[in-house]
Scaffold this motif. Structure first.
Motif, short mmCIF file in Angstrom:
data_model
loop_
_atom_site.label_atom_id
_atom_site.label_comp_id
_atom_site.label_asym_id
_atom_site.label_seq_id
_atom_site.Cartn_x
_atom_site.Cartn_y
_atom_site.Cartn_z
N GLU A 175 0.83 -1.20 0.00
CA GLU A 175 0.00 0.00 0.00
C GLU A 175 0.87 1.26 0.00
N HIS A 176 1.90 1.20 0.87
CA HIS A 176 2.80 2.36 0.91
C HIS A 176 3.52 2.56 -0.43
N ALA A 177 3.93 1.39 -0.97
CA ALA A 177 4.64 1.49 -2.25
C ALA A 177 3.71 2.01 -3.34
N ARG A 178 2.47 1.55 -3.31
CA ARG A 178 1.53 2.01 -4.33
C ARG A 178 1.24 3.51 -4.18
N ASP A 179 1.12 3.90 -2.90
CA ASP A 179 0.93 5.34 -2.69
C ASP A 179 2.13 6.15 -3.20
N ALA A 180 3.31 5.58 -2.93
CA ALA A 180 4.52 6.29 -3.39
C ALA A 180 4.60 6.30 -4.91
N LEU A 181 4.19 5.17 -5.51
CA LEU A 181 4.23 5.10 -6.97
C LEU A 181 3.23 6.06 -7.62
N GLU A 182 2.15 6.33 -6.89
CA GLU A 182 1.19 7.30 -7.43
C GLU A 182 1.82 8.69 -7.55
N HIS A 183 2.66 8.94 -6.52
CA HIS A 183 3.31 10.26 -6.57
C HIS A 183 4.40 10.31 -7.63
N TYR A 184 5.03 9.12 -7.87
CA TYR A 184 6.15 9.11 -8.84
C TYR A 184 5.80 8.29 -10.07
N ARG A 185 4.50 8.25 -10.45
CA ARG A 185 4.07 7.41 -11.56
C ARG A 185 4.75 7.81 -12.87
N GLN A 186 4.82 9.00 -13.08
CA GLN A 186 5.35 9.43 -14.35
C GLN A 186 6.86 9.19 -14.43
N ALA A 187 7.51 9.36 -13.27
CA ALA A 187 8.97 9.28 -13.30
C ALA A 187 9.48 7.85 -13.20
N SER A 188 8.74 7.01 -12.50
CA SER A 188 9.27 5.63 -12.26
C SER A 188 8.21 4.56 -12.58
N LYS A 189 7.63 4.74 -13.80
CA LYS A 189 6.58 3.79 -14.17
C LYS A 189 7.14 2.37 -14.34
N ASP A 190 8.29 2.29 -15.02
CA ASP A 190 8.88 0.96 -15.24
C ASP A 190 9.31 0.29 -13.91
N GLN A 191 9.91 1.14 -13.09
CA GLN A 191 10.35 0.56 -11.80
C GLN A 191 9.15 0.08 -10.95
N ARG A 192 8.07 0.89 -11.03
CA ARG A 192 6.90 0.50 -10.24
C ARG A 192 6.30 -0.81 -10.74
N GLU A 193 6.22 -0.95 -12.09
CA GLU A 193 5.66 -2.19 -12.62
C GLU A 193 6.53 -3.41 -12.26
N GLN A 194 7.87 -3.18 -12.30
CA GLN A 194 8.76 -4.28 -11.91
C GLN A 194 8.58 -4.65 -10.44
N ASP A 195 8.51 -3.66 -9.58
CA ASP A 195 8.29 -3.95 -8.15
C ASP A 195 6.94 -4.63 -7.91
N GLN A 196 5.95 -4.21 -8.70
CA GLN A 196 4.63 -4.81 -8.53
C GLN A 196 4.64 -6.28 -8.93
N ARG A 197 5.32 -6.58 -10.05
CA ARG A 197 5.40 -7.99 -10.45
C ARG A 197 6.13 -8.83 -9.41
N ARG A 198 7.25 -8.28 -8.89
CA ARG A 198 7.98 -9.01 -7.85
C ARG A 198 7.11 -9.22 -6.59
N HIS A 199 6.38 -8.18 -6.27
CA HIS A 199 5.51 -8.30 -5.09
C HIS A 199 4.41 -9.33 -5.30
N GLU A 200 3.82 -9.34 -6.48
CA GLU A 200 2.77 -10.32 -6.75
C GLU A 200 3.33 -11.75 -6.72
N ALA A 201 4.55 -11.86 -7.24
CA ALA A 201 5.17 -13.22 -7.19
C ALA A 201 5.38 -13.68 -5.75
N GLN A 202 5.83 -12.73 -4.93
CA GLN A 202 6.03 -13.07 -3.52
C GLN A 202 4.71 -13.43 -2.84
N VAL A 203 3.70 -12.63 -3.17
CA VAL A 203 2.38 -12.93 -2.58
C VAL A 203 1.89 -14.31 -3.00
N GLN A 204 2.04 -14.63 -4.30
CA GLN A 204 1.62 -15.96 -4.77
C GLN A 204 2.43 -17.07 -4.07
#
Length: 332
Positions: A175-204
């Protein structure tokens, strides 16, 4: 009871009966008259003594000889009757003693049999006790295994709680990361998507581990249920073995009581045997007393014969004494 044998008086009576019938009193005839009992040698000896006595009486025996013969005959008859009675008593005592000895041997055999059964029951009881101890040890092992499984279950639950805490923490981080990514969506879109995929893999991955842990918990609970059933079955078997042990102990008590009764019977038989031995000794004393009485009667007969001889001598003196002459006697 067996017959005590024949004596001179019986032979004399049988001979007199045969003479009364006008027959010859031979050895065979006398033996038939006696009921086919007695040896021919004994009958011959008695007949010879009787014939000699009769020949002596035919030669005009004196009164003292007749009296002596009569006393001797009576003494002989009394002694023979006493010996026959004693022989019968001894034979009866011997038969009774053999009977009691057989009873004693049977009682000893029964005691040995009961002792063997008691030993066998004791061995069975020891085996049952050992089996019960073994089952109790198995029950203790099962209880220890149940305690271990319960501890393992508690540990698994603690691990699940830790996993849930980690998942909640990760979700918070997400949640914190998503909130942070909202603030930096434009600047770190690729990084956010990569972190999200890693997070989803960990959750799975965490969800897969959680499902595996839950399946393991279900398996352990099934094993715990089966162990509880086995424990109940073992407790039921242990109670049944205790019942069987009590029944065997009661059976052993009954066998012990039967052994005590057999021993009491044996003691009574030994007392009866002692009483029979005392009776035998009493009969032997009675035989000795009868022998002494016979000797006393013989002495009395001898005394009577001596007195009779003296009386006959005085009678002869009186017969040969000269008669008194009248007138020769001096006047007073």
């Amino acid at each position: 009871m067996a017959r005590g044998g024949i004596n001179k008086a019986l032979v004399q009576k049988a001979r007199q009966v045969i003479l009364t019938r006008g027959e010859n009193p031979s050895i065979d005839a006398v033996r038939v008259e006696l009921g086919n009992t007695g040896s021919k040698t004994t009958i011959h000896r008695y007949l010879k003594e009787i014939e000699e006595a009769e020949r002596g009486r035919q030669t005009a025996p004196s009164l003292s000889e007749q009296l002596g013969n009569l006393v001797s005959l009576l003494a002989e008859q009394l002694r023979e009757e006493a010996q026959a009675a004693v022989a019968q008593e001894r034979e009866q005592l011997a038969l009774e003693r053999l009977d009691y000895q057989d009873q004693i041997r049977q009682a000893e055999s029964r005691i040995e049999q009961l002792e063997g059964q008691s030993s066998t029951l004791g061995e069975q009881l020891n085996a049952a006790q050992q089996t019960l101890q073994h089952e109790q040890q198995k029950c203790q092992q099962v209880e220890l295994e149940n305690a271990r499984l319960a501890q393992a279950n508690a540990d698994l639950e603690m691990r699940l709680i830790d996993r849930d805490s980690q998942i909640a923490s990760l979700e918070d981080k997400h949640e914190h990361a998503r909130d942070a990514l909202e603030h930096y969506r434009q600047a770190s879109k690729d990084q956010r998507e990569q972190d999200q995929r890693r997070h989803e893999a960990q959750v799975q991955q965490l969800q897969v581990e959680l499902r595996q842990l839950r399946q393991t918990l279900i398996i352990k609970q099934d094993e715990l249920t089966q162990l509880n059933r086995d424990n109940a079955r073992l407790l039921t078997e242990a109670r049944q073995m205790q019942k069987d042990q009590r029944a065997q102990e009661q059976h052993l008590t009954q066998k012990t009581q039967a052994l005590e009764i057999a021993r009491s019977t044996l003691t009574g038989m030994e007392r009866t045997n002692d009483a029979l031995e005392q009776r035998c000794r009493a009969l032997q004393d009675e035989v000795a007393r009868l022998g002494e009485a016979t000797d006393a009667q013989a002495q009395r007969a001898q005394g009577l014969q001596e007195r009779l001889s003296e009386a006959l001598a005085q009678l002869k003196l009186l017969r040969h004494a000269p008669p008194a002459v009248p007138g020769n006697a001096s006047s007073p």
